[in-house]
Design a protein around this motif. Sequence first.
Motif, PDB file in Angstrom:
ATOM      1  N   THR A  10      33.762 -61.822 -13.714  1.00 54.50           N
ATOM      2  CA  THR A  10      32.365 -62.063 -14.086  1.00 54.50           C
ATOM      3  C   THR A  10      32.109 -63.555 -13.970  1.00 54.50           C
ATOM      4  O   THR A  10      32.873 -64.366 -14.503  1.00 54.50           O
ATOM      5  CB  THR A  10      32.083 -61.583 -15.512  1.00 54.50           C
ATOM      6  OG1 THR A  10      32.213 -60.158 -15.565  1.00 54.50           O
ATOM      7  CG2 THR A  10      30.673 -61.967 -15.954  1.00 54.50           C
ATOM      8  N   ARG A 105      30.605 -59.197 -11.682  1.00 53.33           N
ATOM      9  CA  ARG A 105      29.275 -59.251 -12.266  1.00 53.33           C
ATOM     10  C   ARG A 105      28.779 -60.697 -12.240  1.00 53.33           C
ATOM     11  O   ARG A 105      29.538 -61.621 -12.541  1.00 53.33           O
ATOM     12  CB  ARG A 105      29.268 -58.733 -13.704  1.00 53.33           C
ATOM     13  CG  ARG A 105      29.704 -57.290 -13.822  1.00 53.33           C
ATOM     14  CD  ARG A 105      29.720 -56.821 -15.278  1.00 53.33           C
ATOM     15  NE  ARG A 105      28.370 -56.683 -15.802  1.00 53.33           N
ATOM     16  CZ  ARG A 105      27.847 -57.453 -16.763  1.00 53.33           C
ATOM     17  NH1 ARG A 105      28.567 -58.443 -17.280  1.00 53.33           N
ATOM     18  NH2 ARG A 105      26.612 -57.253 -17.190  1.00 53.33           N
ATOM     19  N   VAL A 107      26.041 -63.098 -13.966  1.00 52.89           N
ATOM     20  CA  VAL A 107      25.137 -63.170 -15.109  1.00 52.89           C
ATOM     21  C   VAL A 107      24.515 -64.558 -15.162  1.00 52.89           C
ATOM     22  O   VAL A 107      25.187 -65.556 -14.933  1.00 52.89           O
ATOM     23  CB  VAL A 107      25.859 -62.838 -16.433  1.00 52.89           C
ATOM     24  CG1 VAL A 107      26.408 -61.428 -16.392  1.00 52.89           C
ATOM     25  CG2 VAL A 107      26.967 -63.830 -16.737  1.00 52.89           C
ATOM     26  N   GLU A 114      13.836 -66.652 -22.017  1.00 51.11           N
ATOM     27  CA  GLU A 114      14.373 -65.519 -21.256  1.00 51.11           C
ATOM     28  C   GLU A 114      13.315 -64.738 -20.469  1.00 51.11           C
ATOM     29  O   GLU A 114      13.561 -64.400 -19.295  1.00 51.11           O
ATOM     30  CB  GLU A 114      15.127 -64.587 -22.204  1.00 51.11           C
ATOM     31  CG  GLU A 114      15.900 -63.502 -21.492  1.00 51.11           C
ATOM     32  CD  GLU A 114      16.819 -62.762 -22.441  1.00 51.11           C
ATOM     33  OE1 GLU A 114      16.655 -61.528 -22.543  1.00 51.11           O
ATOM     34  OE2 GLU A 114      17.686 -63.398 -23.080  1.00 51.11           O
ATOM     35  N   LYS A 118      13.588 -64.228 -16.335  1.00 49.01           N
ATOM     36  CA  LYS A 118      13.588 -62.933 -15.652  1.00 49.01           C
ATOM     37  C   LYS A 118      12.471 -62.860 -14.612  1.00 49.01           C
ATOM     38  O   LYS A 118      12.651 -62.262 -13.538  1.00 49.01           O
ATOM     39  CB  LYS A 118      13.462 -61.809 -16.675  1.00 49.01           C
ATOM     40  CG  LYS A 118      14.712 -61.641 -17.529  1.00 49.01           C
ATOM     41  CD  LYS A 118      14.561 -60.532 -18.556  1.00 49.01           C
ATOM     42  CE  LYS A 118      15.852 -60.333 -19.338  1.00 49.01           C
ATOM     43  NZ  LYS A 118      15.721 -59.281 -20.378  1.00 49.01           N
ATOM     44  N   ASP A 129      23.290 -59.297 -12.707  1.00 53.34           N
ATOM     45  CA  ASP A 129      23.585 -58.150 -13.567  1.00 53.34           C
ATOM     46  C   ASP A 129      23.019 -58.316 -14.968  1.00 53.34           C
ATOM     47  O   ASP A 129      22.826 -57.328 -15.677  1.00 53.34           O
ATOM     48  CB  ASP A 129      25.097 -57.937 -13.624  1.00 53.34           C
ATOM     49  CG  ASP A 129      25.660 -57.569 -12.255  1.00 53.34           C
ATOM     50  OD1 ASP A 129      25.564 -56.390 -11.877  1.00 53.34           O
ATOM     51  OD2 ASP A 129      26.160 -58.471 -11.555  1.00 53.34           O
ATOM     52  N   ALA A 130      22.761 -59.541 -15.374  1.00 50.42           N
ATOM     53  CA  ALA A 130      22.148 -59.800 -16.679  1.00 50.42           C
ATOM     54  C   ALA A 130      21.522 -61.188 -16.644  1.00 50.42           C
ATOM     55  O   ALA A 130      21.966 -62.066 -15.896  1.00 50.42           O
ATOM     56  CB  ALA A 130      23.187 -59.718 -17.799  1.00 50.42           C
ATOM     57  N   ILE A 132      20.381 -64.019 -19.563  1.00 48.73           N
ATOM     58  CA  ILE A 132      20.383 -64.388 -20.974  1.00 48.73           C
ATOM     59  C   ILE A 132      19.764 -65.772 -21.091  1.00 48.73           C
ATOM     60  O   ILE A 132      20.219 -66.720 -20.458  1.00 48.73           O
ATOM     61  CB  ILE A 132      21.805 -64.400 -21.560  1.00 48.73           C
ATOM     62  CG1 ILE A 132      22.496 -63.062 -21.332  1.00 48.73           C
ATOM     63  CG2 ILE A 132      21.771 -64.734 -23.044  1.00 48.73           C
ATOM     64  CD1 ILE A 132      23.389 -63.015 -20.132  1.00 48.73           C
ATOM     65  N   HIS A 147      30.040 -61.656 -22.289  1.00 51.55           N
ATOM     66  CA  HIS A 147      30.019 -60.973 -20.992  1.00 51.55           C
ATOM     67  C   HIS A 147      31.338 -61.100 -20.238  1.00 51.55           C
ATOM     68  O   HIS A 147      31.453 -60.613 -19.108  1.00 51.55           O
ATOM     69  CB  HIS A 147      28.861 -61.503 -20.149  1.00 51.55           C
ATOM     70  CG  HIS A 147      27.520 -61.022 -20.618  1.00 51.55           C
ATOM     71  ND1 HIS A 147      26.930 -59.872 -20.135  1.00 51.55           N
ATOM     72  CD2 HIS A 147      26.675 -61.524 -21.557  1.00 51.55           C
ATOM     73  CE1 HIS A 147      25.771 -59.691 -20.734  1.00 51.55           C
ATOM     74  NE2 HIS A 147      25.587 -60.687 -21.603  1.00 51.55           N
TER      75      HIS A 147
END
Length: 214
Positions: A10, A105, A107, A114, A118, A129-130, A132, A147
Amino acid sequence: MASASITAPTVGFDLDMTLIDSRPGIHACWVELSERTGTYVDADLVVTRLGPPLEEEMAYWFPADRIPAMSGLYRELYPSYAITGTLAMPGAREAIGAVQAAGGRAVVVTAKWEPNAKLHMEHLGMEPDAVIGNLWAEQKGAALREHGASVYVGDHTGDVRGARIAEALSVAVSTGPCSAEELSEAGADVVLGDLIEFPGWFSDYRAGCLPARA
């Protein structure tokens, strides 16, 4: 030297000036904020020191009792003024793709609010994948640990500190406000010129051709 390959790591990525060149959009947003509030803001100067939380920059232009309200207004303006003007940094999509193609992954861990972080990913068609947000410097360490990130890529000395807290390899890119020398002196394990260099480095890292720590 590492003796075994790293199959599916990750990797964490910072956002501003690592994955995205947000200077044009942020500049436009600060200009609008200045016009609406009647407060002088040197937007050219603002975009030379991206990285720390918004409230730290606000403190240069507004008294302490107005910072919460002005930060809220800035974040309200941001989707209309800062998203479309922002560009992907060279190699950003390929860097995320290299991690995901290896079964890992990717991140994003950023100080940016946030929801707006996004929006940037959606607008630029990046699919980490994410995502934050709202974390700066050492605060990023907790999210990286949560993570399971073994690598954190960023452009600021604060990102180096976040990687250290997470006990992750600090990979720095000299595309932001901090020079390669500053990043190295701050303790970055690896310093790359930009993310274009990342897939090649990452391939060697996964193959075990590099030490776990410099």
